[in-house]
Design a protein around this motif. Structure first.
Motif, PDB file in Angstrom:
ATOM      1  N   ARG A 171       0.878  -1.172   0.000  1.00 30.82           N
ATOM      2  CA  ARG A 171       0.000   0.000   0.000  1.00 30.82           C
ATOM      3  C   ARG A 171       0.914   1.220   0.000  1.00 30.82           C
ATOM      4  NH1 ARG A 171      -4.892   1.556   0.354  1.00 30.82           N
ATOM      5  NH2 ARG A 171      -5.758  -0.492   0.731  1.00 30.82           N
ATOM      6  N   LEU A 172       0.777   2.062  -1.008  1.00 28.03           N
ATOM      7  CA  LEU A 172       1.630   3.241  -1.143  1.00 28.03           C
ATOM      8  C   LEU A 172       1.098   4.431  -0.351  1.00 28.03           C
ATOM      9  CD1 LEU A 172       2.320   2.959  -4.967  1.00 28.03           C
ATOM     10  CD2 LEU A 172       3.808   2.217  -3.081  1.00 28.03           C
ATOM     11  N   ASP A 173      -0.221   4.572  -0.296  1.00 26.93           N
ATOM     12  CA  ASP A 173      -0.874   5.615   0.487  1.00 26.93           C
ATOM     13  C   ASP A 173      -2.336   5.197   0.677  1.00 26.93           C
ATOM     14  OD1 ASP A 173      -2.285   6.401  -1.898  1.00 26.93           O
ATOM     15  OD2 ASP A 173      -0.680   7.809  -2.400  1.00 26.93           O
ATOM     16  N   ASP A 174      -3.155   6.108   1.136  1.00 20.61           N
ATOM     17  CA  ASP A 174      -4.558   5.757   1.415  1.00 20.61           C
ATOM     18  C   ASP A 174      -5.323   5.292   0.183  1.00 20.61           C
ATOM     19  OD1 ASP A 174      -4.236   6.329   4.082  1.00 20.61           O
ATOM     20  OD2 ASP A 174      -5.150   8.321   3.965  1.00 20.61           O
ATOM     21  N   ASN A 175      -4.884   5.718  -1.008  1.00 14.44           N
ATOM     22  CA  ASN A 175      -5.633   5.415  -2.226  1.00 14.44           C
ATOM     23  C   ASN A 175      -4.945   4.451  -3.180  1.00 14.44           C
ATOM     24  OD1 ASN A 175      -7.705   7.301  -1.528  1.00 14.44           O
ATOM     25  ND2 ASN A 175      -6.325   8.934  -2.159  1.00 14.44           N
ATOM     26  N   ARG A 176      -3.626   4.264  -3.023  1.00 17.97           N
ATOM     27  CA  ARG A 176      -2.892   3.504  -4.031  1.00 17.97           C
ATOM     28  C   ARG A 176      -2.201   2.275  -3.459  1.00 17.97           C
ATOM     29  NH1 ARG A 176       1.430   6.891  -6.420  1.00 17.97           N
ATOM     30  NH2 ARG A 176       1.712   7.387  -4.241  1.00 17.97           N
ATOM     31  N   GLN A 177      -2.229   1.205  -4.264  1.00 15.69           N
ATOM     32  CA  GLN A 177      -1.506  -0.031  -3.962  1.00 15.69           C
ATOM     33  C   GLN A 177      -0.728  -0.441  -5.195  1.00 15.69           C
ATOM     34  OE1 GLN A 177      -3.542  -3.115  -1.508  1.00 15.69           O
ATOM     35  NE2 GLN A 177      -5.363  -2.020  -2.200  1.00 15.69           N
ATOM     36  N   THR A 178       0.382  -1.129  -4.960  1.00 19.19           N
ATOM     37  CA  THR A 178       1.148  -1.657  -6.080  1.00 19.19           C
ATOM     38  C   THR A 178       1.270  -3.171  -5.939  1.00 19.19           C
ATOM     39  OG1 THR A 178       3.196  -1.490  -7.362  1.00 19.19           O
ATOM     40  CG2 THR A 178       3.413  -1.305  -4.978  1.00 19.19           C
ATOM     41  N   TYR A 179       1.262  -3.836  -7.085  1.00 24.10           N
ATOM     42  CA  TYR A 179       1.394  -5.293  -7.162  1.00 24.10           C
ATOM     43  C   TYR A 179       2.354  -5.598  -8.306  1.00 24.10           C
ATOM     44  CZ  TYR A 179      -2.986  -5.370  -4.552  1.00 24.10           C
ATOM     45  OH  TYR A 179      -3.968  -5.168  -3.606  1.00 24.10           O
ATOM     46  N   GLY A 180       3.118  -6.668  -8.169  1.00 23.03           N
ATOM     47  CA  GLY A 180       3.984  -7.042  -9.268  1.00 23.03           C
ATOM     48  C   GLY A 180       4.674  -8.365  -9.031  1.00 23.03           C
ATOM     49  N   VAL A 181       5.522  -8.721  -9.982  1.00 20.55           N
ATOM     50  CA  VAL A 181       6.281  -9.970  -9.927  1.00 20.55           C
ATOM     51  C   VAL A 181       7.689  -9.686 -10.424  1.00 20.55           C
ATOM     52  CG1 VAL A 181       5.517 -10.708 -12.222  1.00 20.55           C
ATOM     53  CG2 VAL A 181       6.262 -12.414 -10.559  1.00 20.55           C
ATOM     54  N   THR A 182       8.650 -10.373  -9.838  1.00 16.85           N
ATOM     55  CA  THR A 182      10.042 -10.272 -10.286  1.00 16.85           C
ATOM     56  C   THR A 182      10.549 -11.657 -10.658  1.00 16.85           C
ATOM     57  OG1 THR A 182      11.007 -10.600  -8.101  1.00 16.85           O
ATOM     58  CG2 THR A 182      10.495  -8.341  -8.748  1.00 16.85           C
ATOM     59  N   TYR A 183      11.549 -11.677 -11.529  1.00 18.61           N
ATOM     60  CA  TYR A 183      12.227 -12.921 -11.902  1.00 18.61           C
ATOM     61  C   TYR A 183      13.723 -12.630 -11.893  1.00 18.61           C
ATOM     62  CZ  TYR A 183      13.872 -16.902 -14.588  1.00 18.61           C
ATOM     63  OH  TYR A 183      14.538 -18.026 -14.985  1.00 18.61           O
ATOM     64  N   TRP A 184      14.481 -13.474 -11.241  1.00 19.83           N
ATOM     65  CA  TRP A 184      15.922 -13.283 -11.082  1.00 19.83           C
ATOM     66  C   TRP A 184      16.657 -14.517 -11.598  1.00 19.83           C
ATOM     67  CZ3 TRP A 184      17.181  -8.668  -8.588  1.00 19.83           C
ATOM     68  CH2 TRP A 184      16.136  -8.022  -7.937  1.00 19.83           C
ATOM     69  N   SER A 185      17.773 -14.295 -12.244  1.00 19.30           N
ATOM     70  CA  SER A 185      18.632 -15.409 -12.654  1.00 19.30           C
ATOM     71  C   SER A 185      20.089 -14.997 -12.503  1.00 19.30           C
ATOM     72  CB  SER A 185      18.341 -15.818 -14.103  1.00 19.30           C
ATOM     73  OG  SER A 185      18.633 -14.764 -14.987  1.00 19.30           O
ATOM     74  N   LYS A 186      20.951 -16.017 -12.427  1.00 21.25           N
ATOM     75  CA  LYS A 186      22.396 -15.731 -12.307  1.00 21.25           C
ATOM     76  C   LYS A 186      22.930 -15.142 -13.561  1.00 21.25           C
ATOM     77  CE  LYS A 186      24.129 -18.783  -8.797  1.00 21.25           C
ATOM     78  NZ  LYS A 186      25.037 -19.854  -8.524  1.00 21.25           N
TER      79      LYS A 186
END
Length: 104
Positions: free
Chosen positions: A89-104
């Motif tokens: 939750r970034l503030d009262d009105n905003r949220q962020t969602y996501g996905v990451t992928y990591w490799s060597k």
């Protein structure tokens, strides 16, 4: 992406300066990146534990320095990869969602 519930808007967001540090000896991880919105750069951070079967479980997002919820997995696939879902939750009105992928 960022959801603005007040304005009923969804907007894309980017990521920069990503880092994932894994300590296999203590079965812990630290991760961070900058979330880039249309007008902001927001520091995202999480720490947590790695289970014996490779699941990443972030600490509470309300326990500094962690400020986002993280859940994912780490594997030996392709020489070592990891991926996690995040949300904050970034503030009262905003949220962020996501996905990451990591490799060597």
């Amino acid at each position: 992406y960022v959801i603005d519930s007040k304005n009923s808007m969804i907007s894309s967001a980017g990521m920069e300066n990503g880092s994932l540090i894994v300590d296999f000896a203590s079965a812990t991880f630290k991760t961070s990146f900058d979330l880039i919105t249309q007008s902001e750069r927001i520091a995202m951070n999480a720490q947590g534990n790695i289970s014996a079967d490779g699941k990443l479980s972030g600490n509470s997002q309300f326990m500094a320095p962690t400020n986002m919820a993280v859940s994912g997995v780490i594997t030996q696939e392709k020489g070592g990869t990891a991926s996690y879902l995040f949300q904050r939750r970034l503030d009262d009105n905003r949220q962020t969602y996501g996905v990451t992928y990591w490799s060597k």
